[in-house]
Design a protein around this motif. Structure first.
Motif, PDB file in Angstrom:
ATOM      1  N   SER A  48      12.764  -4.590   1.494  1.00  0.00           N
ATOM      2  CA  SER A  48      11.693  -4.991   2.420  1.00  0.00           C
ATOM      3  C   SER A  48      12.052  -6.235   3.211  1.00  0.00           C
ATOM      4  CB  SER A  48      10.400  -5.253   1.645  1.00  0.00           C
ATOM      5  OG  SER A  48      10.531  -6.387   0.797  1.00  0.00           O
ATOM      6  N   GLU A  49      13.216  -6.837   2.895  1.00  0.00           N
ATOM      7  CA  GLU A  49      13.652  -8.095   3.513  1.00  0.00           C
ATOM      8  C   GLU A  49      12.587  -9.182   3.304  1.00  0.00           C
ATOM      9  OE1 GLU A  49      14.516  -7.149   7.563  1.00  0.00           O
ATOM     10  OE2 GLU A  49      16.257  -5.918   7.063  1.00  0.00           O
ATOM     11  N   GLY A  50      12.192  -9.326   2.055  1.00  0.00           N
ATOM     12  CA  GLY A  50      11.118 -10.269   1.732  1.00  0.00           C
ATOM     13  C   GLY A  50       9.791  -9.671   2.170  1.00  0.00           C
ATOM     14  N   ARG A  51       8.999 -10.461   2.881  1.00  0.00           N
ATOM     15  CA  ARG A  51       7.737  -9.992   3.479  1.00  0.00           C
ATOM     16  C   ARG A  51       6.837  -9.310   2.446  1.00  0.00           C
ATOM     17  NH1 ARG A  51       9.167  -6.155   8.206  1.00  0.00           N
ATOM     18  NH2 ARG A  51      10.369  -5.189   6.535  1.00  0.00           N
ATOM     19  N   ALA A  52       6.680  -9.960   1.300  1.00  0.00           N
ATOM     20  CA  ALA A  52       6.015  -9.283   0.180  1.00  0.00           C
ATOM     21  C   ALA A  52       5.064 -10.204  -0.573  1.00  0.00           C
ATOM     22  CB  ALA A  52       7.056  -8.728  -0.779  1.00  0.00           C
ATOM     23  N   PHE A  53       4.063  -9.576  -1.184  1.00  0.00           N
ATOM     24  CA  PHE A  53       3.237 -10.193  -2.221  1.00  0.00           C
ATOM     25  C   PHE A  53       3.699  -9.635  -3.559  1.00  0.00           C
ATOM     26  CE2 PHE A  53      -1.126 -11.260  -0.074  1.00  0.00           C
ATOM     27  CZ  PHE A  53      -0.496 -12.204   0.712  1.00  0.00           C
ATOM     28  N   CYS A  54       3.974 -10.516  -4.504  1.00  0.00           N
ATOM     29  CA  CYS A  54       4.200 -10.111  -5.887  1.00  0.00           C
ATOM     30  C   CYS A  54       2.989 -10.608  -6.679  1.00  0.00           C
ATOM     31  CB  CYS A  54       5.488 -10.724  -6.439  1.00  0.00           C
ATOM     32  SG  CYS A  54       6.980 -10.178  -5.588  1.00  0.00           S
ATOM     33  N   LEU A  55       2.179  -9.669  -7.152  1.00  0.00           N
ATOM     34  CA  LEU A  55       0.904 -10.004  -7.779  1.00  0.00           C
ATOM     35  C   LEU A  55       0.967  -9.780  -9.282  1.00  0.00           C
ATOM     36  CD1 LEU A  55      -1.520  -8.392  -5.159  1.00  0.00           C
ATOM     37  CD2 LEU A  55      -0.732 -10.770  -5.288  1.00  0.00           C
ATOM     38  N   PHE A  56       0.447 -10.753 -10.038  1.00  0.00           N
ATOM     39  CA  PHE A  56       0.566 -10.732 -11.495  1.00  0.00           C
ATOM     40  C   PHE A  56      -0.803 -10.869 -12.142  1.00  0.00           C
ATOM     41  CE2 PHE A  56       4.422 -12.258  -9.581  1.00  0.00           C
ATOM     42  CZ  PHE A  56       5.411 -11.527 -10.227  1.00  0.00           C
ATOM     43  N   THR A  57      -0.881 -10.417 -13.383  1.00  0.00           N
ATOM     44  CA  THR A  57      -2.145 -10.470 -14.110  1.00  0.00           C
ATOM     45  C   THR A  57      -2.268 -11.725 -14.967  1.00  0.00           C
ATOM     46  OG1 THR A  57      -1.143  -9.104 -15.845  1.00  0.00           O
ATOM     47  CG2 THR A  57      -2.413  -7.967 -14.149  1.00  0.00           C
ATOM     48  N   GLY A 116       0.061  -6.670   9.966  1.00  0.00           N
ATOM     49  CA  GLY A 116       1.358  -6.712  10.619  1.00  0.00           C
ATOM     50  C   GLY A 116       2.512  -6.659   9.645  1.00  0.00           C
ATOM     51  N   GLU A 117       3.706  -6.716  10.188  1.00  0.00           N
ATOM     52  CA  GLU A 117       4.913  -6.517   9.380  1.00  0.00           C
ATOM     53  C   GLU A 117       5.248  -7.705   8.486  1.00  0.00           C
ATOM     54  OE1 GLU A 117       8.264  -7.927  12.686  1.00  0.00           O
ATOM     55  OE2 GLU A 117       8.024  -5.809  12.211  1.00  0.00           O
ATOM     56  N   GLN A 118       4.565  -8.841   8.675  1.00  0.00           N
ATOM     57  CA  GLN A 118       4.822  -9.997   7.819  1.00  0.00           C
ATOM     58  C   GLN A 118       4.560  -9.667   6.351  1.00  0.00           C
ATOM     59  OE1 GLN A 118       6.288 -12.691   8.518  1.00  0.00           O
ATOM     60  NE2 GLN A 118       5.895 -14.007   6.764  1.00  0.00           N
ATOM     61  N   LEU A 119       3.625  -8.745   6.097  1.00  0.00           N
ATOM     62  CA  LEU A 119       3.402  -8.250   4.739  1.00  0.00           C
ATOM     63  C   LEU A 119       3.728  -6.761   4.740  1.00  0.00           C
ATOM     64  CD1 LEU A 119       2.528  -8.654   1.825  1.00  0.00           C
ATOM     65  CD2 LEU A 119       0.170  -8.229   2.530  1.00  0.00           C
ATOM     66  N   SER A 120       4.889  -6.419   4.214  1.00  0.00           N
ATOM     67  CA  SER A 120       5.362  -5.035   4.236  1.00  0.00           C
ATOM     68  C   SER A 120       5.549  -4.453   2.842  1.00  0.00           C
ATOM     69  CB  SER A 120       6.682  -4.947   5.009  1.00  0.00           C
ATOM     70  OG  SER A 120       6.489  -5.303   6.361  1.00  0.00           O
ATOM     71  N   CYS A 121       5.247  -5.237   1.818  1.00  0.00           N
ATOM     72  CA  CYS A 121       5.431  -4.758   0.455  1.00  0.00           C
ATOM     73  C   CYS A 121       4.488  -5.510  -0.478  1.00  0.00           C
ATOM     74  CB  CYS A 121       6.883  -4.976   0.018  1.00  0.00           C
ATOM     75  SG  CYS A 121       7.284  -4.362  -1.631  1.00  0.00           S
TER      76      CYS A 121
END
Length: 710
Positions: free
Chosen positions: A537-546, A603-608
């Motif tokens: 994804s070339e970064g641009r991601a949220f990694c969400l945790f519990t 937008g593409e700033q968040l792609s994953c």
């Protein structure tokens, strides 16, 4: 102008006796809940004028009479919205369907619950029917930022094109507003700390001369945790109400005055349920009279209501009492050594008492045997704190001069003593007792195990029209869970078709051969998957945790293996982190629960979006454990009726961060294999939008490649 409202007044009577707010709040007069109008043009949207009639009973006639514009005329193809926006409006069938459902609820006086996904345009779909209803309507949102969005974006549009006479008020908690009297008093007192605070005070003083609202949201330079603002805000604890020399110019007084005249009142869930709790306790009210409510982001109602119908104290409240008492005594020139010793004793006794709690962060059960054992071991500290409060009250009562400030401080002290006694000595069955250690704070609480009966009686049976809407209300395409948790017995239901083409816009990747989340090797394998997904994804991601522990562990494992800018929750205020993510190319945000909802990055700033595990509530959490136990004792299946549905709604919220517009595309990934191998996983899959699905990383790569501009 197309859609401009032409109104005819039907009456000017006002009914209802004057009501005062809680004794510690500024006074508030009576208001009426409903006003009725007849539109004079077929292409007019009927909105409220200034004529008033008595508020309705449940058996009253519909709120409006005479010719009525239909929602089809407004939201349909070629309708008023399209004409107003000069071609910039795109007809959305789901928006029209929702508007018709809400309009029907207002007209025929019933409750309705609508699941409306992102992109539906649900704000206009409930605002316009609310205006058309001829009733005073409260709009309750999840957050203050959503309040501002409604007021600054949607309301000006409606006033320009449909309802030029519309009156709207935004109401927030008192701590959001500047106290003019405190500002005046502090200008004459050497109470500022350092040059930074002195500079901030000067800026606030200059702003106070210009602002119309006194809302701290206008102060962009002031940090969220400003100690200076805590000494200048209009909290009820230090307010003298109508006895204050600044009462008529008070920003809170102005807020209440605007609300009394308003057609729509925009609040947040916290203020709404604070008001509902006050009404029940006969302490007055915060909101003026109204006859209908719309809850946006209604999935949060249970948690917020639980807070306000429960009891809570903390070490901070005792420190604030001592601080406010010191300030009042100095400003009133009553700071005798004897009185100042009383306030210092509260600080000392409070610190000794709260230091007795275990020094480890977390939330812990505090059952009756545990509370009795605690008091037995800490009897001297407990009695010492209670006696210190009582001594302050006695000392204030003995003063020859009894200014209103001292009366209110004595009342606060008495209320704290009562709360302390309730939390340690009561054993009401519908409460779960617990405490939490968070940073330097110790919080003691009693929370209702089940708020459904409270809400049934005080909300759904007290008002004839309540509208609940959110993108996440159904589990397995049914509203059973949310209705049961909220006590909503009688309501019309509507699940709207999605506005997005999820099959084409989103790909759900479920990695193969992942170990069980309880396996010792899960974190290492999860880090491998996150790294591979971020590279694609070339970064641009949220990694969400519990949990924070899992977030920090995986952040450490991933940070040395990718070249993209990584942002970690907790390193700055939430708003600052979100802005940094939006403005940093290829950024990756590692975050927990507060970023699972209410965050919009189109937008593409968040792609994953990557979720580490199914978001089941921690079973050892005292509130969760008590609710599970209560359902088990009734012979019900707590796991399937409570824990799974709660986790389903949370996962829908987390995944909902990705697709926010019709042009958005992106990959979702869940690293928890229980969704595939456990029977309850089917409920999760049935509840999610119809994403395309894969277990093949090469398909993820092709999906991202296809999303790149040619």
């Amino acid at each position: 102008m197309v859609g401009e409202a032409v109104l005819a007044k039907r009456g000017t009577k006002t009914s209802g006796k004057a009501r005062e707010e809680a004794t510690s709040r500024a006074g508030d007069g009576s208001t009426v809940a409903e006003r009725r109008y007849v539109p004079l043009e077929e292409e007019s949207v009927p909105v409220r004028a200034r004529g008033q009639e008595p508020g309705p009973r449940k058996d009253d006639a519909p709120a409006s009479s005479g010719p009525q514009v239909s929602m089809q005329q407004v939201f349909g193809p070629g309708g008023l919205l399209e004409k107003c926006m000069f071609g910039g409006y795109e007809h959305r069938p789901a928006q029209l369907e929702m508007a018709e459902a809400v309009h029907d609820a207002f007209q025929t006086r019933h409750h309705t619950i609508v699941e409306a996904g992102t992109g539906t345009g649900k704000t206009l779909a409930y605002l316009l029917p609310a205006i058309c209803s001829g009733r005073r309507v409260v709009i309750s949102t999840a957050t203050k930022s959503l309040q501002e969005q409604l007021y600054q974006k949607d309301i000006p549009f409606l006033k320009k094109h449909f309802a030029p006479e519309l009156k709207v008020a935004v109401m927030k908690g008192r701590a959001n507003f500047l106290c003019r009297e405190k500002l005046h008093q502090m200008a004459d007192q050497p109470m500022l700390k350092g040059m930074d605070e002195l500079d901030a005070f000067r800026q606030i003083r200059d702003w106070a001369k210009l602002t119309e609202t006194g809302d701290r949201a206008e102060l962009t330079f002031l940090p969220d945790d400003s100690e200076l603002w805590a000494r200048l805000d209009a909290r009820r604890d230090t307010c003298t109400g109508q006895k204050c020399p600044q009462f008529n110019e008070c920003f809170v007084t102005g807020m209440h005055a605007r609300a009394r005249e308003a057609d729509l009142i925009i609040v947040n869930h916290h203020l709404f349920f604070a008001d509902l709790a006050l009404k029940h306790d006969d302490f007055g009210s915060i909101l003026p009279e109204y006859s209908a409510v719309v809850f946006d982001e209604a999935h949060e109602i249970e948690d917020v209501a639980s807070d306000y119908f429960g009891r809570q104290i903390s070490n901070y409240r005792f420190e604030e009492l001592a601080r406010d008492a010191d300030m009042a005594l100095r400003m009133l020139k009553l700071g005798s050594p004897s009185l100042l010793r009383r306030t210092q004793r509260i600080r000392e006794r409070s610190r000794t008492f709260f230091a007795a709690f275990a020094a480890r962060d977390g939330r812990f059960s505090f059952s009756r045997p545990e509370r009795e054992a605690f008091i037995e071991q800490n009897r001297e500290a407990y009695n010492g704190l209670s006696d210190a409060l009582k001594s302050l009250e006695t000392e204030f009562a003995a003063q020859t001069q009894k200014p209103e400030e001292l009366t209110r401080l004595a009342r606060r002290s008495f209320e704290l003593r009562q709360e302390l006694a309730f939390l340690f000595e009561s054993n009401e069955k519908n409460y779960v007792y617990w405490y939490e250690l968070r940073n330097k704070g110790v919080f003691l609480a009693a929370t209702p195990i089940d708020v459904s009966q409270i809400l049934r009686e005080r909300l759904f049976e007290s008002f004839d029209t309540v509208v609940l809407t959110s993108a996440t209300l159904t589990v397995g395409n049914r509203f059973d869970y949310i209705r049961q948790r909220l006590g909503l017995d009688h309501a019309k239901e509507r699940t709207l078709p999605p506005e997005f083409h999820y099959q084409e816009q989103a790909l759900l990747y479920l990695p193969p051969r992942m170990p069980d989340v309880r396996d010792a090797g899960f974190q290492a394998k999860a880090a491998d998957e996150i790294v591979r997904l971020l590279e694609l994804s070339e970064g641009r991601a949220f990694c969400l945790f519990t949990s924070y522990a899992q977030m920090r562990d995986l952040f450490e494992r991933v940070s040395t293996r990718v070249a993209y800018p990584l942002i970690l929750q907790g390193t700055a205020p939430r708003s600052a982190l979100l802005e940094r993510f939006k403005n940093t190319p290829n950024a990756v945000l590692f975050a927990t629960s507060s970023f699972w909802q209410g965050v919009d990055v189109p937008g593409e700033q968040l792609s994953c979006v990557i979720v580490d595990r199914l978001p089941f509530a921690v079973p050892s959490d005292p509130i969760v454990a008590a609710r599970v136990r209560a359902l088990d004792e009734e012979g019900r299946n707590a796991f399937s009726e409570y824990q799974v549905p709660q986790a389903v709604l949370a996962l829908k919220q987390g995944f909902g961060r990705l697709i926010r517009a019709k042009s958005d595309r992106g990959v979702l990934s869940l690293l928890d294999n229980r969704i595939q191998r456990m029977a309850y996983g089917k409920i999760f899959m049935e509840s999610l939008p119809k994403y395309a699905k894969t277990q093949d990383l090469s398909e993820v790569e092709r999906f991202h490649e296809a999303a790149k501009p040619a």
